[in-house]
Design a protein around this motif. Structure first.
Motif, PDB file in Angstrom:
ATOM      1  N   ASN A  99       1.723 -33.048  67.918  1.00 37.31           N
ATOM      2  CA  ASN A  99       2.268 -31.777  68.390  1.00 37.31           C
ATOM      3  C   ASN A  99       1.693 -30.604  67.590  1.00 37.31           C
ATOM      4  O   ASN A  99       1.005 -30.796  66.596  1.00 37.31           O
ATOM      5  N   PHE A 100       2.011 -29.415  68.043  1.00 32.04           N
ATOM      6  CA  PHE A 100       1.644 -28.195  67.334  1.00 32.04           C
ATOM      7  C   PHE A 100       2.740 -27.807  66.358  1.00 32.04           C
ATOM      8  O   PHE A 100       3.907 -28.144  66.548  1.00 32.04           O
ATOM      9  N   ALA A 101       2.362 -27.054  65.364  1.00 36.40           N
ATOM     10  CA  ALA A 101       3.300 -26.383  64.483  1.00 36.40           C
ATOM     11  C   ALA A 101       2.603 -25.097  64.046  1.00 36.40           C
ATOM     12  O   ALA A 101       1.375 -25.033  64.009  1.00 36.40           O
ATOM     13  N   ARG A 102       3.349 -24.101  63.736  1.00 35.50           N
ATOM     14  CA  ARG A 102       2.752 -22.850  63.243  1.00 35.50           C
ATOM     15  C   ARG A 102       2.091 -23.056  61.888  1.00 35.50           C
ATOM     16  O   ARG A 102       1.131 -22.370  61.548  1.00 35.50           O
ATOM     17  N   ARG A 103       2.632 -24.006  61.142  1.00 33.71           N
ATOM     18  CA  ARG A 103       2.096 -24.305  59.814  1.00 33.71           C
ATOM     19  C   ARG A 103       1.808 -25.806  59.746  1.00 33.71           C
ATOM     20  O   ARG A 103       2.728 -26.609  59.827  1.00 33.71           O
ATOM     21  N   MET A 104       0.540 -26.150  59.589  1.00 35.92           N
ATOM     22  CA  MET A 104       0.130 -27.554  59.490  1.00 35.92           C
ATOM     23  C   MET A 104      -0.646 -27.712  58.186  1.00 35.92           C
ATOM     24  O   MET A 104      -1.460 -26.853  57.841  1.00 35.92           O
ATOM     25  N   VAL A 105      -0.394 -28.794  57.465  1.00 39.92           N
ATOM     26  CA  VAL A 105      -1.033 -28.989  56.169  1.00 39.92           C
ATOM     27  C   VAL A 105      -2.080 -30.101  56.248  1.00 39.92           C
ATOM     28  O   VAL A 105      -1.791 -31.201  56.713  1.00 39.92           O
ATOM     29  N   LEU A 106      -3.290 -29.771  55.800  1.00 36.56           N
ATOM     30  CA  LEU A 106      -4.332 -30.783  55.613  1.00 36.56           C
ATOM     31  C   LEU A 106      -4.173 -31.280  54.179  1.00 36.56           C
ATOM     32  O   LEU A 106      -4.088 -30.468  53.253  1.00 36.56           O
ATOM     33  N   PRO A 107      -4.159 -32.590  53.962  1.00 36.54           N
ATOM     34  CA  PRO A 107      -3.843 -33.121  52.636  1.00 36.54           C
ATOM     35  C   PRO A 107      -5.012 -33.127  51.648  1.00 36.54           C
ATOM     36  O   PRO A 107      -5.138 -34.031  50.836  1.00 36.54           O
ATOM     37  N   VAL A 108      -5.878 -32.112  51.715  1.00 32.67           N
ATOM     38  CA  VAL A 108      -7.025 -32.005  50.805  1.00 32.67           C
ATOM     39  C   VAL A 108      -7.278 -30.542  50.440  1.00 32.67           C
ATOM     40  O   VAL A 108      -6.961 -29.641  51.210  1.00 32.67           O
ATOM     41  N   PRO A 109      -7.882 -30.320  49.264  1.00 30.60           N
ATOM     42  CA  PRO A 109      -8.271 -28.961  48.886  1.00 30.60           C
ATOM     43  C   PRO A 109      -9.699 -28.666  49.353  1.00 30.60           C
ATOM     44  O   PRO A 109     -10.342 -29.509  49.982  1.00 30.60           O
ATOM     45  N   ALA A 158     -10.623 -18.794  66.963  1.00 32.95           N
ATOM     46  CA  ALA A 158     -10.772 -18.817  65.500  1.00 32.95           C
ATOM     47  C   ALA A 158     -10.011 -17.684  64.817  1.00 32.95           C
ATOM     48  O   ALA A 158      -9.468 -17.869  63.723  1.00 32.95           O
ATOM     49  N   GLU A 159      -9.944 -16.528  65.455  1.00 27.33           N
ATOM     50  CA  GLU A 159      -9.254 -15.387  64.824  1.00 27.33           C
ATOM     51  C   GLU A 159      -7.743 -15.587  64.751  1.00 27.33           C
ATOM     52  O   GLU A 159      -7.042 -14.846  64.055  1.00 27.33           O
ATOM     53  N   LEU A 160      -7.231 -16.610  65.420  1.00 26.44           N
ATOM     54  CA  LEU A 160      -5.795 -16.898  65.389  1.00 26.44           C
ATOM     55  C   LEU A 160      -5.456 -18.050  64.440  1.00 26.44           C
ATOM     56  O   LEU A 160      -4.311 -18.486  64.365  1.00 26.44           O
ATOM     57  N   VAL A 161      -6.472 -18.526  63.725  1.00 21.72           N
ATOM     58  CA  VAL A 161      -6.290 -19.644  62.782  1.00 21.72           C
ATOM     59  C   VAL A 161      -6.630 -19.146  61.383  1.00 21.72           C
ATOM     60  O   VAL A 161      -7.699 -18.581  61.161  1.00 21.72           O
ATOM     61  N   GLN A 162      -5.724 -19.384  60.458  1.00 23.35           N
ATOM     62  CA  GLN A 162      -5.950 -18.977  59.070  1.00 23.35           C
ATOM     63  C   GLN A 162      -5.816 -20.201  58.171  1.00 23.35           C
ATOM     64  O   GLN A 162      -4.928 -21.032  58.373  1.00 23.35           O
ATOM     65  N   ILE A 163      -6.702 -20.317  57.162  1.00 22.93           N
ATOM     66  CA  ILE A 163      -6.586 -21.408  56.192  1.00 22.93           C
ATOM     67  C   ILE A 163      -6.248 -20.806  54.833  1.00 22.93           C
ATOM     68  O   ILE A 163      -6.824 -19.802  54.413  1.00 22.93           O
ATOM     69  N   VAL A 164      -5.267 -21.448  54.180  1.00 21.33           N
ATOM     70  CA  VAL A 164      -4.757 -20.954  52.905  1.00 21.33           C
ATOM     71  C   VAL A 164      -4.606 -22.134  51.948  1.00 21.33           C
ATOM     72  O   VAL A 164      -3.878 -23.081  52.257  1.00 21.33           O
ATOM     73  N   PRO A 165      -5.280 -22.096  50.777  1.00 28.54           N
ATOM     74  CA  PRO A 165      -5.071 -23.161  49.794  1.00 28.54           C
ATOM     75  C   PRO A 165      -3.612 -23.145  49.314  1.00 28.54           C
ATOM     76  O   PRO A 165      -3.011 -22.081  49.158  1.00 28.54           O
ATOM     77  N   GLU A 166      -3.071 -24.320  49.108  1.00 29.98           N
ATOM     78  CA  GLU A 166      -1.705 -24.424  48.589  1.00 29.98           C
ATOM     79  C   GLU A 166      -1.561 -25.710  47.804  1.00 29.98           C
ATOM     80  O   GLU A 166      -2.480 -26.536  47.777  1.00 29.98           O
ATOM     81  N   THR A 215      -4.302 -27.834  52.035  1.00 30.21           N
ATOM     82  CA  THR A 215      -4.731 -26.598  52.681  1.00 30.21           C
ATOM     83  C   THR A 215      -3.824 -26.339  53.879  1.00 30.21           C
ATOM     84  O   THR A 215      -3.704 -27.183  54.766  1.00 30.21           O
ATOM     85  N   LEU A 216      -3.200 -25.182  53.872  1.00 25.68           N
ATOM     86  CA  LEU A 216      -2.317 -24.793  54.960  1.00 25.68           C
ATOM     87  C   LEU A 216      -3.160 -24.215  56.094  1.00 25.68           C
ATOM     88  O   LEU A 216      -4.003 -23.344  55.877  1.00 25.68           O
ATOM     89  N   VAL A 217      -2.939 -24.724  57.305  1.00 16.75           N
ATOM     90  CA  VAL A 217      -3.545 -24.164  58.518  1.00 16.75           C
ATOM     91  C   VAL A 217      -2.415 -23.444  59.237  1.00 16.75           C
ATOM     92  O   VAL A 217      -1.444 -24.063  59.673  1.00 16.75           O
ATOM     93  N   ARG A 218      -2.565 -22.136  59.316  1.00 14.52           N
ATOM     94  CA  ARG A 218      -1.501 -21.312  59.891  1.00 14.52           C
ATOM     95  C   ARG A 218      -1.984 -20.720  61.216  1.00 14.52           C
ATOM     96  O   ARG A 218      -3.054 -20.116  61.273  1.00 14.52           O
ATOM     97  N   LEU A 219      -1.177 -20.908  62.268  1.00 15.69           N
ATOM     98  CA  LEU A 219      -1.485 -20.342  63.575  1.00 15.69           C
ATOM     99  C   LEU A 219      -0.760 -19.011  63.723  1.00 15.69           C
ATOM    100  O   LEU A 219       0.435 -18.919  63.452  1.00 15.69           O
ATOM    101  N   SER A 220      -1.480 -18.013  64.158  1.00 18.19           N
ATOM    102  CA  SER A 220      -0.929 -16.675  64.342  1.00 18.19           C
ATOM    103  C   SER A 220       0.215 -16.692  65.342  1.00 18.19           C
ATOM    104  O   SER A 220       0.220 -17.475  66.302  1.00 18.19           O
ATOM    105  N   SER A 221       1.165 -15.782  65.152  1.00 22.15           N
ATOM    106  CA  SER A 221       2.261 -15.648  66.121  1.00 22.15           C
ATOM    107  C   SER A 221       1.746 -15.112  67.455  1.00 22.15           C
ATOM    108  O   SER A 221       2.442 -15.185  68.467  1.00 22.15           O
ATOM    109  N   ASP A 222       0.511 -14.588  67.474  1.00 19.58           N
ATOM    110  CA  ASP A 222      -0.108 -14.137  68.720  1.00 19.58           C
ATOM    111  C   ASP A 222      -0.547 -15.306  69.602  1.00 19.58           C
ATOM    112  O   ASP A 222      -0.861 -15.109  70.778  1.00 19.58           O
ATOM    113  N   PHE A 223      -0.597 -16.508  69.031  1.00 16.80           N
ATOM    114  CA  PHE A 223      -0.969 -17.697  69.799  1.00 16.80           C
ATOM    115  C   PHE A 223       0.293 -18.321  70.363  1.00 16.80           C
ATOM    116  O   PHE A 223       1.170 -18.775  69.624  1.00 16.80           O
ATOM    117  N   GLU A 224       0.385 -18.347  71.673  1.00 21.55           N
ATOM    118  CA  GLU A 224       1.544 -18.951  72.327  1.00 21.55           C
ATOM    119  C   GLU A 224       1.345 -20.462  72.368  1.00 21.55           C
ATOM    120  O   GLU A 224       0.363 -20.952  72.926  1.00 21.55           O
TER     121      GLU A 224
END
Length: 189
Positions: A68-78, A99-107, A111-120
């Motif tokens: 499924n989708f989630a607004r916040r999905m974690v990849l288990p690697v840095p 691509a502009e609706l996907v953001q990657i953030v180290p945590e 690595t957090l993969v965050r989907l923009s709220s603009d993506f339905e």
């Protein structure tokens, strides 16, 4: 999340055969194939999801499938440098999240993969157990960018394999080896 699958292997090993032979003080070519095997084995021991480092050294591409989708999905690697999110819509047609609706953030967990709220969030294919795929590239970069302590660790381990190939009892200080790689070992918090 399903088991990660490698899509594209690294273009090179972190250490070349010549570097490894120089470290092992092997000046002849007769054992090149054997040394390449030990070099690959030492790299595999350290690298990737199953390696003791828990991270990728030379850049490579992997894919993780989700149900499924989630607004916040974690990849288990840095060390993730890019990610593409694709999915099979309700009709089973492959789609890509822009691509502009996907953001990657180290945590701390990877690595957090965050989907923009603009993506339905769309409806997904019902009959597909894993309609969402995250294809990502991770690693330090090319072999030249792999930290030197890790290159030395690979060469030490390959030399140990080479010296002990006949089971003659070659020795290596595993506690020194563990201390050498410890700063680069990654574990999810």
């Amino acid at each position: 999340m399903f088991r990660p699958v490698r899509i594209e292997a690294p273009a090179e090993l972190p250490v070349s055969l010549e570097e490894c032979k120089q470290h092992a003080v092997v000046s002849f070519d007769d054992d090149d194939a054997l040394m390449e095997t030990f070099l690959a084995g030492a790299t595999e021991y350290l690298d990737g999801f199953r390696g003791v480092l828990g991270r990728f050294m030379v850049t490579q591409t992997w894919q993780v499938a989700r149900c499924n989708f989630a607004r916040r999905m974690v990849l288990p690697v840095p060390d993730v440098s890019s990610v593409e999110v694709t999915f099979d819509d309700a009709e089973g047609t492959g789609q890509t999240v822009p691509a502009e609706l996907v953001q990657i953030v180290p945590e701390a967990r990877g690595t957090l993969v965050r989907l923009s709220s603009d993506f339905e969030l769309p409806d997904l294919e019902d009959d597909n157990p894993a309609p969402v795929q995250l294809t990502f590239t991770a690693g330090f970069g090319a072999a030249a960018e792999v930290p030197m302590p890790l290159k030395i660790a690979i060469m030490r381990l390959a030399r140990y394999y080479y010296d002990d190939r006949l089971g003659t009892g070659a020795t290596m200080s595993w506690s020194d080896f563990d201390r050498q790689i410890a700063p680069w070992r990654w574990m999810s918090v």
